[in-house]
Motif scaffolding. Structure first.
Motif, PDB file in Angstrom:
ATOM      1  N   UNK A 179      37.235  24.366  36.967  1.00 25.90           N
ATOM      2  CA  UNK A 179      37.190  25.460  35.981  1.00 25.90           C
ATOM      3  C   UNK A 179      36.418  25.105  34.717  1.00 25.90           C
ATOM      4  N   UNK A 180      35.465  24.188  34.799  1.00 24.69           N
ATOM      5  CA  UNK A 180      34.628  23.900  33.638  1.00 24.69           C
ATOM      6  C   UNK A 180      34.278  22.432  33.501  1.00 24.69           C
ATOM      7  N   UNK A 221      35.308  26.492  44.604  1.00 25.39           N
ATOM      8  CA  UNK A 221      36.484  26.895  43.818  1.00 25.39           C
ATOM      9  C   UNK A 221      36.041  27.569  42.526  1.00 25.39           C
ATOM     10  N   UNK A 222      34.999  27.026  41.885  1.00 33.10           N
ATOM     11  CA  UNK A 222      34.515  27.584  40.616  1.00 33.10           C
ATOM     12  C   UNK A 222      34.064  29.032  40.771  1.00 33.10           C
ATOM     13  N   UNK A 223      33.442  29.344  41.892  1.00 34.55           N
ATOM     14  CA  UNK A 223      32.955  30.705  42.109  1.00 34.55           C
ATOM     15  C   UNK A 223      34.082  31.694  42.361  1.00 34.55           C
ATOM     16  N   UNK A 224      35.202  31.191  42.847  1.00 40.08           N
ATOM     17  CA  UNK A 224      36.310  32.076  43.220  1.00 40.08           C
ATOM     18  C   UNK A 224      37.331  32.225  42.097  1.00 40.08           C
ATOM     19  N   UNK A 256      42.329  21.891  43.080  1.00 31.28           N
ATOM     20  CA  UNK A 256      41.690  21.130  42.014  1.00 31.28           C
ATOM     21  C   UNK A 256      42.379  19.817  41.707  1.00 31.28           C
ATOM     22  N   UNK A 257      43.502  19.552  42.387  1.00 30.76           N
ATOM     23  CA  UNK A 257      44.225  18.293  42.183  1.00 30.76           C
ATOM     24  C   UNK A 257      44.358  17.488  43.480  1.00 30.76           C
ATOM     25  N   UNK A 258      43.551  17.824  44.456  1.00 30.20           N
ATOM     26  CA  UNK A 258      43.617  17.092  45.727  1.00 30.20           C
ATOM     27  C   UNK A 258      43.297  15.608  45.515  1.00 30.20           C
ATOM     28  N   UNK A 259      44.028  14.745  46.210  1.00 26.95           N
ATOM     29  CA  UNK A 259      43.719  13.309  46.162  1.00 26.95           C
ATOM     30  C   UNK A 259      43.077  12.849  47.473  1.00 26.95           C
ATOM     31  N   UNK A 316      36.869  33.801  49.280  1.00 26.76           N
ATOM     32  CA  UNK A 316      35.427  33.943  49.062  1.00 26.76           C
ATOM     33  C   UNK A 316      34.919  35.279  49.599  1.00 26.76           C
ATOM     34  N   UNK A 317      35.419  35.684  50.766  1.00 29.39           N
ATOM     35  CA  UNK A 317      35.016  36.953  51.356  1.00 29.39           C
ATOM     36  C   UNK A 317      35.515  38.111  50.485  1.00 29.39           C
ATOM     37  N   UNK A 318      36.708  37.969  49.923  1.00 37.46           N
ATOM     38  CA  UNK A 318      37.293  39.004  49.071  1.00 37.46           C
ATOM     39  C   UNK A 318      36.483  39.163  47.791  1.00 37.46           C
ATOM     40  N   UNK A 319      36.052  38.045  47.208  1.00 40.13           N
ATOM     41  CA  UNK A 319      35.280  38.098  45.972  1.00 40.13           C
ATOM     42  C   UNK A 319      33.912  38.721  46.201  1.00 40.13           C
ATOM     43  N   UNK A 320      33.308  38.436  47.342  1.00 39.10           N
ATOM     44  CA  UNK A 320      31.977  38.968  47.656  1.00 39.10           C
ATOM     45  C   UNK A 320      32.024  40.449  47.986  1.00 39.10           C
TER      46      UNK A 320
END
Length: 336
Positions: free
Chosen positions: A262-263, A292-295, A312-315, A331-335
């Motif tokens: 996110x930045x 992730x940033x695009x969604x 964003x916290x995956x190890x 992603x499909x929903x956002x598009x």
């Protein structure tokens, strides 16, 4: 031969006399002794009008407004970035800033970093930085509770009440944006001292930082593209970022700029831990970060936000099959 008229001589003589008279008149305040070099010039004193307490308060209030206005852009840009309010017209924050404001890639991030430094400098000085609604009595009372009689903090010694000098441009604070909060404040105060109590130039601030670097230089071994974990312990500025992974986008002297889902954030070396991923794994994490940033958006349902924040916290350097399917659906929903 006729003699010239004596009237001309008399006129010339009168002009000379008049010139001497004017000269004497212009120097009537100069008493000339035998040696002209020791002439005494009398100068009338000019009375300087003092400001009333109300006028002095208004002046300080207006000065603070001017100082803050320079950094309001950084705060606005931060909100635009964090809330992804550009997503309806642009796919990335950098493209949006270039098209909308004419900013080159690094400039909006510099403004954001500068606004954070400005806020930090405002907070670090315990006195002289009251808000517009605070009264002098309230401030004295609160300070008396925090700092009992006879005690004085280091900040208070370096920053007497009402004397806090604040930056007026992004360039002035650029050399200290990579430092920790306390270091930023200490460097700024030293730079103000070296500038004779005035707003220091970027060069003066940079010189102070350079001297500190020479004394306490710590090698930065991080590489561009390396994946690191953010450690937020003992750093309130990283609140909410603890455990997140980020990809190094810039290597600095005391810190790294890391890109997260996110930045971008500037993080001190002591608050980073490398995952020691292989090059292919780092490249894979870069792809995940971009997706992730695009969604991600604060307008999404809370459960969806939590899912993306969890990614964003995956190890680990990959998504499970189920995580991949859910991300594909988003992603499909956002598009759509």
């Amino acid at each position: 031969m006729a003699k010239p008229s004596s009237r001309r001589k008399k006129a010339t003589s009168a002009a000379e006399i008049n010139s001497k008279s004017l000269s004497n008149s212009a120097n009537e305040d100069i008493s000339v002794e035998e040696n002209p070099a020791t002439a005494t010039i009398t100068v009338s004193a000019v009375e300087v009008e003092e400001l009333t307490d109300e006028e002095q308060s208004d002046r300080l209030h207006l000065e603070r407004k001017v100082e803050k206005a320079v950094f309001e852009a950084g705060k606005a840009l931060m909100e635009l970035r964090d809330r992804r309010l550009y997503r309806s017209t642009h796919s990335t924050f950098e493209e949006y800033c270039k098209d909308r404001f004419g900013f080159q890639r690094r400039h909006p991030y510099r403004l954001i970093e500068a606004s954070a430094v400005f806020d930090n400098l405002m907070k670090m000085c315990p006195k002289g930085t009251q808000t517009e609604t605070e009264t002098e009595t309230e401030t004295e009372s609160s300070n008396a509770e925090i700092y009992p009689s006879g005690t004085q903090t280091e900040n208070e010694e370096m920053c007497p009440i009402g004397t806090q000098i604040l930056p007026t441009s992004e360039r002035q604070v650029r050399p200290i944006t990579k430092l920790e909060s306390q270091q930023q404040w200490e460097v700024w105060q030293r730079a103000v001292e070296e500038a004779g109590g005035k707003v220091p130039s970027a060069r003066v601030v940079g010189d102070v930082v350079q001297r500190i670097m020479e004394r306490t230089k710590v090698p930065n071994t991080y590489q561009l593209g390396e994946v690191c974990q953010i450690l937020a312990k003992d750093n309130p500025e990283l609140r909410g970022k603890g455990g997140c992974w980020g990809i190094v986008s810039q290597v600095n002297e005391f810190s790294c700029t890391v890109k997260t889902w996110n930045g971008e954030y500037t993080v001190g070396l002591q608050h980073l831990k490398s995952y020691n991923y292989l090059l292919a794994e780092c490249e894979q994490m870069q792809v995940i970060c971009d997706r992730i940033s695009r969604v991600y958006s604060s307008a999404l349902e809370e459960s969806v936000q939590k899912f993306l924040e969890m990614l964003g916290k995956l190890n680990r350097s990959y998504l499970t099959a189920l995580e991949e399917k859910v991300l594909n659906v988003l992603e499909a929903e956002i598009r759509a």
